[in-house]
Design a protein around this motif. Structure first.
Motif, PDB file in Angstrom:
ATOM      1  N   SER A 134      -2.225   6.153 -15.777  1.00 52.02           N
ATOM      2  CA  SER A 134      -0.932   6.234 -15.356  1.00 52.02           C
ATOM      3  C   SER A 134      -0.859   8.343 -15.065  1.00 52.02           C
ATOM      4  CB  SER A 134       0.627   5.843 -15.520  1.00 52.02           C
ATOM      5  OG  SER A 134       0.352   6.360 -17.435  1.00 52.02           O
ATOM      6  N   PRO A 135      -0.258   8.367 -13.714  1.00 54.43           N
ATOM      7  CA  PRO A 135       0.178  10.036 -13.691  1.00 54.43           C
ATOM      8  C   PRO A 135       0.659  10.368 -14.740  1.00 54.43           C
ATOM      9  CG  PRO A 135       0.234   8.427 -11.801  1.00 54.43           C
ATOM     10  CD  PRO A 135       0.328   7.267 -13.049  1.00 54.43           C
ATOM     11  N   ILE A 136       1.586  10.226 -15.797  1.00 55.39           N
ATOM     12  CA  ILE A 136       2.475  10.249 -17.109  1.00 55.39           C
ATOM     13  C   ILE A 136       1.090  11.152 -18.083  1.00 55.39           C
ATOM     14  CG2 ILE A 136       4.430  10.271 -18.905  1.00 55.39           C
ATOM     15  CD1 ILE A 136       6.015   8.940 -16.248  1.00 55.39           C
ATOM     16  N   VAL A 137       0.427   9.439 -18.074  1.00 51.82           N
ATOM     17  CA  VAL A 137       0.073   9.952 -19.278  1.00 51.82           C
ATOM     18  C   VAL A 137      -1.046  10.075 -19.633  1.00 51.82           C
ATOM     19  CG1 VAL A 137      -1.416   8.252 -21.010  1.00 51.82           C
ATOM     20  CG2 VAL A 137       0.503   7.611 -20.247  1.00 51.82           C
ATOM     21  N   LEU A 138      -1.404  10.296 -18.086  1.00 46.87           N
ATOM     22  CA  LEU A 138      -2.502  11.786 -17.762  1.00 46.87           C
ATOM     23  C   LEU A 138      -2.091  13.026 -17.849  1.00 46.87           C
ATOM     24  CD1 LEU A 138      -5.028  10.334 -15.290  1.00 46.87           C
ATOM     25  CD2 LEU A 138      -5.017  10.012 -17.161  1.00 46.87           C
ATOM     26  N   LYS A 139      -1.313  13.014 -17.421  1.00 51.28           N
ATOM     27  CA  LYS A 139      -0.137  14.800 -17.661  1.00 51.28           C
ATOM     28  C   LYS A 139      -0.497  15.561 -18.990  1.00 51.28           C
ATOM     29  CE  LYS A 139       1.635  15.584 -13.239  1.00 51.28           C
ATOM     30  NZ  LYS A 139       3.535  14.841 -12.066  1.00 51.28           N
ATOM     31  N   PHE A 140       0.155  14.291 -19.549  1.00 54.50           N
ATOM     32  CA  PHE A 140      -0.062  14.163 -21.479  1.00 54.50           C
ATOM     33  C   PHE A 140      -1.145  14.878 -22.211  1.00 54.50           C
ATOM     34  CE2 PHE A 140       0.277  13.101 -25.501  1.00 54.50           C
ATOM     35  CZ  PHE A 140       1.138  13.961 -26.428  1.00 54.50           C
ATOM     36  N   ALA A 141      -2.261  13.727 -21.878  1.00 57.36           N
ATOM     37  CA  ALA A 141      -3.294  14.220 -21.728  1.00 57.36           C
ATOM     38  C   ALA A 141      -3.933  15.060 -21.099  1.00 57.36           C
ATOM     39  CB  ALA A 141      -4.363  12.900 -21.824  1.00 57.36           C
ATOM     40  N   ARG A 142      -3.770  15.992 -20.528  1.00 55.87           N
ATOM     41  CA  ARG A 142      -4.719  16.866 -20.025  1.00 55.87           C
ATOM     42  C   ARG A 142      -5.339  17.970 -21.126  1.00 55.87           C
ATOM     43  NH1 ARG A 142      -3.284  20.365 -14.079  1.00 55.87           N
ATOM     44  NH2 ARG A 142      -5.468  21.697 -13.865  1.00 55.87           N
ATOM     45  N   PRO A 143      -4.291  18.828 -21.645  1.00 58.77           N
ATOM     46  CA  PRO A 143      -4.821  19.745 -22.209  1.00 58.77           C
ATOM     47  C   PRO A 143      -6.003  18.706 -23.466  1.00 58.77           C
ATOM     48  CG  PRO A 143      -2.681  19.587 -22.536  1.00 58.77           C
ATOM     49  CD  PRO A 143      -2.775  18.183 -21.922  1.00 58.77           C
ATOM     50  N   PHE A 144      -6.284  17.883 -23.933  1.00 57.32           N
ATOM     51  CA  PHE A 144      -7.126  17.157 -24.574  1.00 57.32           C
ATOM     52  C   PHE A 144      -8.434  17.116 -23.952  1.00 57.32           C
ATOM     53  CE2 PHE A 144      -2.551  16.815 -26.253  1.00 57.32           C
ATOM     54  CZ  PHE A 144      -2.795  17.398 -27.366  1.00 57.32           C
ATOM     55  N   ILE A 145      -8.374  16.562 -22.997  1.00 53.56           N
ATOM     56  CA  ILE A 145      -9.680  16.413 -21.995  1.00 53.56           C
ATOM     57  C   ILE A 145      -9.551  16.621 -21.485  1.00 53.56           C
ATOM     58  CG2 ILE A 145      -8.650  13.319 -21.917  1.00 53.56           C
ATOM     59  CD1 ILE A 145      -8.010  14.201 -19.669  1.00 53.56           C
ATOM     60  N   GLY A 146      -9.765  18.023 -20.564  1.00 51.36           N
ATOM     61  CA  GLY A 146     -10.356  19.086 -20.366  1.00 51.36           C
ATOM     62  C   GLY A 146      -9.764  18.597 -18.298  1.00 51.36           C
ATOM     63  N   LYS A 147     -10.395  20.013 -17.766  1.00 51.04           N
ATOM     64  CA  LYS A 147      -9.828  19.576 -16.248  1.00 51.04           C
ATOM     65  C   LYS A 147     -10.687  18.662 -15.653  1.00 51.04           C
ATOM     66  CE  LYS A 147      -9.103  22.627 -12.292  1.00 51.04           C
ATOM     67  NZ  LYS A 147      -9.778  21.559 -10.899  1.00 51.04           N
ATOM     68  N   ALA A 148     -12.048  18.931 -15.632  1.00 47.83           N
ATOM     69  CA  ALA A 148     -13.056  17.893 -14.838  1.00 47.83           C
ATOM     70  C   ALA A 148     -12.679  16.625 -15.118  1.00 47.83           C
ATOM     71  CB  ALA A 148     -14.129  18.620 -15.534  1.00 47.83           C
ATOM     72  N   GLN A 149     -12.062  16.169 -16.744  1.00 43.10           N
ATOM     73  CA  GLN A 149     -12.481  14.924 -16.840  1.00 43.10           C
ATOM     74  C   GLN A 149     -11.101  14.363 -16.153  1.00 43.10           C
ATOM     75  OE1 GLN A 149     -12.181  14.044 -20.801  1.00 43.10           O
ATOM     76  NE2 GLN A 149     -13.338  11.891 -20.202  1.00 43.10           N
ATOM     77  N   TYR A 150      -9.777  15.258 -15.773  1.00 45.48           N
ATOM     78  CA  TYR A 150      -8.578  15.427 -16.285  1.00 45.48           C
ATOM     79  C   TYR A 150      -8.490  14.716 -14.295  1.00 45.48           C
ATOM     80  CZ  TYR A 150      -3.855  15.695 -13.752  1.00 45.48           C
ATOM     81  OH  TYR A 150      -2.723  15.590 -12.836  1.00 45.48           O
ATOM     82  N   ASP A 151      -9.546  15.597 -13.332  1.00 44.90           N
ATOM     83  CA  ASP A 151      -9.218  14.944 -11.795  1.00 44.90           C
ATOM     84  C   ASP A 151      -9.736  14.470 -11.875  1.00 44.90           C
ATOM     85  OD1 ASP A 151      -7.945  18.466 -12.139  1.00 44.90           O
ATOM     86  OD2 ASP A 151      -9.754  19.539 -11.036  1.00 44.90           O
ATOM     87  N   SER A 152     -11.548  13.929 -12.917  1.00 48.19           N
ATOM     88  CA  SER A 152     -11.879  12.461 -11.990  1.00 48.19           C
ATOM     89  C   SER A 152     -10.970  11.085 -12.983  1.00 48.19           C
ATOM     90  CB  SER A 152     -12.801  12.457 -13.282  1.00 48.19           C
ATOM     91  OG  SER A 152     -13.453  10.947 -13.442  1.00 48.19           O
ATOM     92  N   PHE A 153      -9.966  11.378 -13.476  1.00 48.25           N
ATOM     93  CA  PHE A 153      -9.468  10.112 -13.654  1.00 48.25           C
ATOM     94  C   PHE A 153      -8.441   9.853 -12.641  1.00 48.25           C
ATOM     95  CE2 PHE A 153     -10.534  10.466 -18.832  1.00 48.25           C
ATOM     96  CZ  PHE A 153     -11.365   9.588 -18.397  1.00 48.25           C
ATOM     97  N   SER A 154      -7.727  10.908 -12.403  1.00 43.21           N
ATOM     98  CA  SER A 154      -6.412  11.050 -11.978  1.00 43.21           C
ATOM     99  C   SER A 154      -6.812  10.647 -10.176  1.00 43.21           C
ATOM    100  CB  SER A 154      -5.422  12.534 -11.447  1.00 43.21           C
ATOM    101  OG  SER A 154      -6.356  13.552 -11.345  1.00 43.21           O
TER     102      SER A 154
END
Length: 303
Positions: A167-187
């Motif tokens: 979900s958008p909320i969980v992904l924003k919280f996890a962004r510092p740990f998963i990195g920008k590239a993975q965050y962009d892919s997931f979101s």
């Protein structure tokens, strides 16, 4: 030192028939596991050299007199076949035509694939090169629309859980740990894909494996070359195209299986430790394509 794989822990046995051997040395030249070497104009065998015999079969394939026999690591002398004559091999033009004709098919006719065709696809895919001589690639064959649907039903349970995780909320919280590239892919892809899978599933449509009449999941052990399942899957797709079938590779299946309950892997005979995998769908295309499409690499750099 024997090269360890998910299936084998010892070297294969190598024997040289001195009566047939002409000491040409071709076997030594192609042997990269290095148990074969030339000494005093004789072919010698020392399994302690480098990896020992990994059963790649190169020495048997190159020997003009069939003087070498390998046994073990899933290879026997009976695996040596006659080289196909040149007139039976595809030219670059015919191979290119086959490759350009293949499209990713997601609309299949409601027509079951015959077992003979399935066996031909598997035979062709098994000939794919691999990194360890004896391949660690395994294949799950879902033969029939109902079997494919059963796997989809099992995976949907995970998708419902994953939708909350991505979900958008969980992904924003996890962004510092998963990195920008993975965050962009997931979101941008994954979260949206999960929504589509579930929405279509509830409407009675399968947008995960597209109600294909045949699916094969190629997967390999962590001790094998991680590329091996993908190469075998590619061979299977080209074989299917030559047999009049359409195909489509699905990458999300591996993710769903790897992060799912271990019971699902156990149910379908997939070792829990096998992480590298690719699903390929097969079937007779419902829609005919009128044109091929040209593709380009992101970049080609000549050094």
């Amino acid at each position: 030192m024997a090269l360890k794989t998910g299936r084998f822990y010892q070297c294969a046995d190598v024997k040289v028939d001195d009566a047939k051997c002409t000491k040409c040395g071709l076997c030594v030249k192609v042997c990269k596991g290095a148990p074969l070497y030339m000494e005093d104009d004789q072919i010698k065998i020392d399994q302690s050299r480098i990896f020992g015999c990994i059963a790649c079969g190169q020495c048997m394939a190159v020997c003009p007199n069939q003087a070498i026999a390998i046994t073990g690591r899933d290879m026997t002398p009976s695996d040596v076949l006659e080289m196909p004559p040149k007139e039976d091999r595809a030219s670059f033009g015919s191979l290119k035509s086959l490759m350009f004709s293949r499209r990713s098919i997601r609309n299949f006719k409601d027509q079951r694939i015959g077992r003979e065709i399935i066996d031909q696809i598997l035979e062709a895919a098994a000939s794919a090169p691999n990194g360890l001589g004896a391949t660690d690639v395994e294949v799950l064959v879902l033969d029939g629309k109902e079997k494919v649907r059963e796997l989809v039903d099992d995976l949907v349970k995970f998708v419902k859980i994953a939708k909350k995780i991505f979900s958008p909320i969980v992904l924003k919280f996890a962004r510092p740990f998963i990195g920008k590239a993975q965050y962009d892919s997931f979101s941008t892809f994954f979260a949206g894909a999960l929504d589509i899978f579930l929405k279509k599933y509830e409407q009675g449509e399968d947008w995960m494996l597209y109600s294909a009449p045949l699916a094969m999941y190629f997967h390999g052990s962590p001790l094998g070359d991680p590329a091996d399942p993908y190469i075998a899957a590619t061979y299977a797709m080209l074989a299917a195209e030559s047999l009049g079938l359409g195909s489509c590779m699905i990458g999300t299946t591996a993710y769903f299986l790897n992060y799912n309950d271990k019971k699902i892997k156990k149910k379908y005979g997939i070792p829990v430790q096998n992480k590298n995998g690719l699903m390929v769908l097969f079937g007779y295309p419902e829609i005919k394509f009128s044109y091929a499409l040209k593709r380009r690499f992101a970049k080609v750099n000549f050094y």
